[in-house]
Design a protein around this motif. Structure first.
Motif, PDB file in Angstrom:
ATOM      1  N   ASN A 164       0.861  -1.210  -0.035  1.00  0.00           N
ATOM      2  CA  ASN A 164       0.184  -0.132  -0.112  1.00  0.00           C
ATOM      3  C   ASN A 164       0.789   1.398  -0.024  1.00  0.00           C
ATOM      4  O   ASN A 164       0.540   2.229  -0.794  1.00  0.00           O
ATOM      5  N   ARG A 165       2.037   1.564   0.867  1.00  0.00           N
ATOM      6  CA  ARG A 165       2.913   2.488   1.043  1.00  0.00           C
ATOM      7  C   ARG A 165       3.448   2.746  -0.391  1.00  0.00           C
ATOM      8  O   ARG A 165       3.526   3.774  -1.059  1.00  0.00           O
ATOM      9  N   GLU A 166       3.880   1.647  -1.188  1.00  0.00           N
ATOM     10  CA  GLU A 166       4.594   1.806  -2.322  1.00  0.00           C
ATOM     11  C   GLU A 166       3.578   2.374  -3.491  1.00  0.00           C
ATOM     12  O   GLU A 166       3.742   3.008  -4.316  1.00  0.00           O
ATOM     13  N   ILE A 167       2.445   1.979  -3.249  1.00  0.00           N
ATOM     14  CA  ILE A 167       1.430   2.305  -4.266  1.00  0.00           C
ATOM     15  C   ILE A 167       1.196   3.849  -4.180  1.00  0.00           C
ATOM     16  O   ILE A 167       1.069   4.339  -5.102  1.00  0.00           O
ATOM     17  N   GLY A 168       1.037   4.116  -2.793  1.00  0.00           N
ATOM     18  CA  GLY A 168       0.663   5.430  -2.647  1.00  0.00           C
ATOM     19  C   GLY A 168       1.870   6.408  -3.207  1.00  0.00           C
ATOM     20  O   GLY A 168       1.604   7.455  -3.750  1.00  0.00           O
ATOM     21  N   GLU A 169       3.075   6.007  -2.930  1.00  0.00           N
ATOM     22  CA  GLU A 169       4.340   6.801  -3.411  1.00  0.00           C
ATOM     23  C   GLU A 169       4.342   6.871  -5.180  1.00  0.00           C
ATOM     24  O   GLU A 169       4.540   7.850  -5.508  1.00  0.00           O
TER      25      GLU A 169
END
Length: 217
Positions: free
Chosen positions: A170-175
């Motif tokens: 999720n964090r990588e998708i957000g970035e």
């Protein structure tokens, strides 16, 4: 008054329908036809509001063919199919040709009257068993291929689904999409609800089957 054109190859059936409909305060039978070609000619002459169309007419043009042609010639006229076939094949074909609904010949008189009144105002009408069959067919189609459900996803949800399939957290998708983790989680929750899935592996499997590794990002 609702102007009705009766189309049936049996004179006795037309006589009975004529008596029934003319007994209604807000309906009048403006004409009759025994096969499709005659129905097309009379419909253009009489401009009925509703055409009660027999599905099976062995002589001349059948009801489905006549319905298809009439909807092109008189798009504002509503066609209600009268049939003895409680079969989804006939039902789907009737709807595809432009009919506003179907009523079984075995239906009570009150149901036929209600159906005519309903389609005359632009609404669709299906007898109860037909409605059940349509729902089963639709749900079965969705379960088998999910194509309809995929189309209701937003472009952002499709992007996130693709990235999930590629293994991003999720964090990588957000970035990658320049949005917050909370927004990613919201989109993920929404697309899982739309696809009727509960786990990430289900999403990954679905995305792979849909060929999303070559989609978008």
């Amino acid at each position: 008054m609702i102007k009705v054109l009766l189309v049936d190859d049996h004179a006795v059936v037309r006589m009975g329908l004529n008596l029934l409909l003319d007994s209604q305060e807000n309906m009048v039978v403006v004409g009759e036809a025994s096969e499709g070609e005659e129905a097309i000619e009379k419909a253009q002459q009489l401009q009925p509001d509703v055409i009660l169309m027999d599905l099976s007419m062995p002589h001349g043009k059948d009801g489905l063919t006549a319905t298809s042609e009439l909807k092109k010639l008189l798009p504002e006229t509503f066609i209600l199919i009268l049939t003895m076939h409680d079969d989804e094949e006939y039902l789907f074909r009737a709807i595809q040709t432009g009919a506003s609904g179907c009523v079984l010949k075995s239906a009570p008189h009150s149901e036929l009257i209600s159906a005519i009144q309903s389609v005359s105002t632009g609404n669709a009408y299906l007898h109860p068993s037909a409605t059940k069959k349509l729902m089963e067919e639709y749900l079965g189609s969705v379960k088998n291929n999910g194509s309809d459900l995929f189309e209701i996803l937003s472009e952002r949800e499709k992007e996130i689904l693709t990235l999930i399939a590629k293994g991003y957290a999720n964090r990588e998708i957000g970035e990658k999409l320049i949005i917050s983790v909370k927004t990613v989680e919201t989109h993920k929750s929404n697309l899982m609800e739309k696809l009727q899935m509960r786990t990430r592996p289900e999403l990954v499997d679905y995305a792979l089957k849909k060929g999303l590794l070559g989609y978008g990002i």
